[in-house]
Design an enzyme around this catalytic site. Structure first.
Site, PDB file in Angstrom:
ATOM      1  N   HIS A 129      13.086  57.273  65.312  1.00  0.00           N
ATOM      2  CA  HIS A 129      13.312  56.094  64.473  1.00  0.00           C
ATOM      3  C   HIS A 129      12.951  56.327  63.009  1.00  0.00           C
ATOM      4  CE1 HIS A 129      12.056  51.845  63.220  1.00  0.00           C
ATOM      5  NE2 HIS A 129      13.349  51.963  63.068  1.00  0.00           N
TER       6      HIS A 129
ATOM      7  N   GLU B 132       9.335  57.658  63.717  1.00  0.00           N
ATOM      8  CA  GLU B 132       8.631  57.441  64.985  1.00  0.00           C
ATOM      9  C   GLU B 132       9.370  58.175  66.107  1.00  0.00           C
ATOM     10  OE1 GLU B 132       6.687  53.040  64.213  1.00  0.00           O
ATOM     11  OE2 GLU B 132       8.829  53.165  64.571  1.00  0.00           O
TER      12      GLU B 132
HETATM   13  N1  CAA Z   1      18.356  54.601  48.948  1.00  0.00           N
HETATM   14  C1  CAA Z   1      17.850  55.795  48.569  1.00  0.00           C
HETATM   15  N2  CAA Z   1      16.942  55.927  47.618  1.00  0.00           N
HETATM   16  C2  CAA Z   1      16.484  54.817  47.023  1.00  0.00           C
HETATM   17  C3  CAA Z   1      16.942  53.541  47.362  1.00  0.00           C
HETATM   18  C4  CAA Z   1      17.933  53.455  48.378  1.00  0.00           C
HETATM   19  N3  CAA Z   1      18.435  52.294  48.788  1.00  0.00           N
HETATM   20  N4  CAA Z   1      16.330  52.641  46.585  1.00  0.00           N
HETATM   21  C5  CAA Z   1      15.504  53.311  45.792  1.00  0.00           C
HETATM   22  N5  CAA Z   1      15.572  54.642  46.069  1.00  0.00           N
HETATM   23  C6  CAA Z   1      14.797  55.720  45.481  1.00  0.00           C
HETATM   24  C7  CAA Z   1      15.434  56.243  44.266  1.00  0.00           C
HETATM   25  O1  CAA Z   1      15.217  57.626  44.222  1.00  0.00           O
HETATM   26  C8  CAA Z   1      14.646  55.580  43.161  1.00  0.00           C
HETATM   27  O2  CAA Z   1      14.522  56.376  42.047  1.00  0.00           O
HETATM   28  P1  CAA Z   1      15.662  56.397  40.918  1.00  0.00           P
HETATM   29  O3  CAA Z   1      15.929  54.977  40.534  1.00  0.00           O
HETATM   30  O4  CAA Z   1      15.051  57.209  39.846  1.00  0.00           O
HETATM   31  O5  CAA Z   1      16.858  57.064  41.520  1.00  0.00           O
HETATM   32  C9  CAA Z   1      13.266  55.388  43.758  1.00  0.00           C
HETATM   33  O6  CAA Z   1      13.495  55.209  45.164  1.00  0.00           O
HETATM   34  C10 CAA Z   1      12.561  54.186  43.188  1.00  0.00           C
HETATM   35  O7  CAA Z   1      13.401  53.084  43.295  1.00  0.00           O
HETATM   36  P2  CAA Z   1      13.301  51.769  42.385  1.00  0.00           P
HETATM   37  O8  CAA Z   1      12.710  52.128  41.062  1.00  0.00           O
HETATM   38  O9  CAA Z   1      14.649  51.119  42.418  1.00  0.00           O
HETATM   39  O10 CAA Z   1      12.372  50.773  43.165  1.00  0.00           O
HETATM   40  P3  CAA Z   1      10.989  50.971  43.875  1.00  0.00           P
HETATM   41  O11 CAA Z   1      10.067  51.811  43.083  1.00  0.00           O
HETATM   42  O12 CAA Z   1      10.577  49.616  44.350  1.00  0.00           O
HETATM   43  O13 CAA Z   1      11.335  51.806  45.214  1.00  0.00           O
HETATM   44  C11 CAA Z   1      11.787  51.522  47.505  1.00  0.00           C
HETATM   45  C12 CAA Z   1      12.320  51.374  46.101  1.00  0.00           C
HETATM   46  C13 CAA Z   1      11.546  52.988  47.829  1.00  0.00           C
HETATM   47  C14 CAA Z   1      12.845  50.975  48.451  1.00  0.00           C
HETATM   48  C15 CAA Z   1      10.417  50.732  47.597  1.00  0.00           C
HETATM   49  O14 CAA Z   1      10.608  49.436  47.104  1.00  0.00           O
HETATM   50  C16 CAA Z   1       9.888  50.630  48.987  1.00  0.00           C
HETATM   51  O15 CAA Z   1       9.235  51.548  49.494  1.00  0.00           O
HETATM   52  N6  CAA Z   1      10.128  49.478  49.632  1.00  0.00           N
HETATM   53  C17 CAA Z   1       9.665  49.221  51.002  1.00  0.00           C
HETATM   54  C18 CAA Z   1      10.651  49.831  51.954  1.00  0.00           C
HETATM   55  C19 CAA Z   1      10.233  49.627  53.362  1.00  0.00           C
HETATM   56  O16 CAA Z   1       9.245  48.979  53.709  1.00  0.00           O
HETATM   57  N7  CAA Z   1      11.054  50.171  54.269  1.00  0.00           N
HETATM   58  C20 CAA Z   1      10.838  49.982  55.704  1.00  0.00           C
HETATM   59  C21 CAA Z   1      11.776  48.929  56.141  1.00  0.00           C
HETATM   60  S1  CAA Z   1      11.629  48.579  57.861  1.00  0.00           S
HETATM   61  C22 CAA Z   1      12.761  49.565  58.563  1.00  0.00           C
HETATM   62  O17 CAA Z   1      13.451  50.324  57.960  1.00  0.00           O
HETATM   63  C23 CAA Z   1      12.758  49.492  60.036  1.00  0.00           C
HETATM   64  C24 CAA Z   1      14.045  49.327  60.733  1.00  0.00           C
HETATM   65  O18 CAA Z   1      14.000  49.459  61.944  1.00  0.00           O
HETATM   66  C25 CAA Z   1      15.312  48.959  60.098  1.00  0.00           C
END
Ligand code: CAA
Length: 295
Positions: free
Chosen positions: A150, A162
């Site tokens: 996962h 996971e």
């Molecule tokens: N895809 C790929 N890379 C991404 C992205 C995306 N959708 N969004 C952001 N990034 C990367 C990029 O490299 C970006 O850098 P650049 O803008 O220089 O290219 C970097 O992350 C930082 O992005 P931002 O400045 O736009 O925003 P941020 O610092 O808030 O980071 C984030 C974005 C990494 C998504 C961060 O907000 C984060 O960690 N959020 C929480 C995500 C989380 O909790 N995920 C788990 C979800 S639960 C799940 O997934 C379970 C399931 O079963 C579905």
């Protein structure tokens, strides 16, 4: 149980990812970036094109920002095979990661077909966070080679994977899946036994449930709940922003699948989430969820 060959991580050359949605597309790219020959498979050509466009944007941005060289990106695309010809692709695959829709019936028939098509050594993993693999493994003749693997959204960024065995999964399959996650640059978390939602989503669900409760009772706006999660708890995103990132449809269908497994009315999707789902407000991918993303 028939005796079949086992594979070690160093013997994995080809990884096939089924489903080119948000998760599948990025999982495939993670594999290709790590040096594996990778298939990204979908039944819809249009979904593959959408995946190609959004992945290309990510990689081009990496080049512009000096995080990767153009040569590395070109070599990565050379390792990527985006295809609708599932049968031809998986016949050569050492490891399949299913990232299709959260529907048990669809997953069971898919795994049964994969079992027929793939070589005997191939491990069949599902990226599902809620449908435990024992429910899918029974559709195959290789339950010892079936497990959950996962990833988290966005899979290119989040380090956690996971690895969850079902009662019949062999220790070799767990070891190979864990080693593959490491080879893909991830930090695997190994569970000893199945539990719906696994670890991270169970933690997240507790937070989301409380957030929705506060919102539904009219105590506070959802935007302010997000603010508190970020400014008081240091979360990178609030629970409502995160639902929009993960997809309201995913959040809704995961809860529905959980309800189908447990029969517990407490597992039913939250009414506010159901309303968004039924209105087609799926979050970032549809331009509108809790928040609006229309430019
Ligand atoms: N895809 C790929 N890379 C991404 C992205 C995306 N959708 N969004 C952001 N990034 C990367 C990029 O490299 C970006 O850098 P650049 O803008 O220089 O290219 C970097 O992350 C930082 O992005 P931002 O400045 O736009 O925003 P941020 O610092 O808030 O980071 C984030 C974005 C990494 C998504 C961060 O907000 C984060 O960690 N959020 C929480 C995500 C989380 O909790 N995920 C788990 C979800 S639960 C799940 O997934 C379970 C399931 O079963 C579905």
């Amino acid at each position: 149980m028939t005796e079949t060959q086992s594979t070690t991580a160093s013997e994995i050359n080809r990884v096939s990812v089924i489903g080119a949605g948000t998760m599948g597309a990025q999982i495939a790219m993670v594999a290709a970036l790590a040096g594996f020959s990778t298939d990204l498979i979908d039944i819809k050509e249009q979904q593959l094109e959408q995946a190609r466009t959004s992945l290309a944007k990510r990689l081009d941005r990496d080049v512009q920002k000096g995080r990767r060289s153009q040569d590395e990106v070109d070599a990565t695309w050379d390792r990527m095979n985006l295809t609708t010809d599932r049968d031809a692709a998986v016949k050569q695959s050492d490891f399949v990661i299913e990232a299709a829709v959260e529907d048990l019936g669809i997953k069971k028939s898919l795994f049964s077909e994969l079992d027929e098509l793939c070589p005997p050594h191939t491990i069949l993993a599902t990226n599902s966070s809620n449908i435990v693999s024992s429910r899918i493994a029974e559709a195959t003749n290789r339950p010892e080679k079936v497990c959950n693997m996962h990833f988290f959204n966005p899979a290119l960024v989040m380090k956690c994977v996971e690895v969850v065995p079902n009662p019949q999964t062999s220790s070799e399959t767990v070891a190979t899946t864990t080693a593959l996650a490491e080879a893909m640059g991830k930090d695997p978390v190994q569970l000893h036994k199945e539990v719906p939602g696994f670890v991270a989503n169970r933690l997240l669900n507790a937070l989301r449930k409380e957030a929705l409760d506060l919102y539904n009772k009219g105590i506070v706006d959802f935007q302010d709940i997000d603010t508190a999660a970020k400014t008081a708890l240091g979360h990178p995103m609030g629970p409502f922003e995160l639902m929009d990132l993960v997809g309201i449809d995913v959040v809704y269908l995961i809860r529905l699948a959980e309800y189908e497994q447990t029969g517990d009315p407490a597992s039913l999707p939250d009414p506010a989430v159901k309303e968004l789902y039924e209105a087609g407000r799926y979050g970032r991918k549809s331009g509108h969820g809790w928040y609006s993303y229309e430019s």
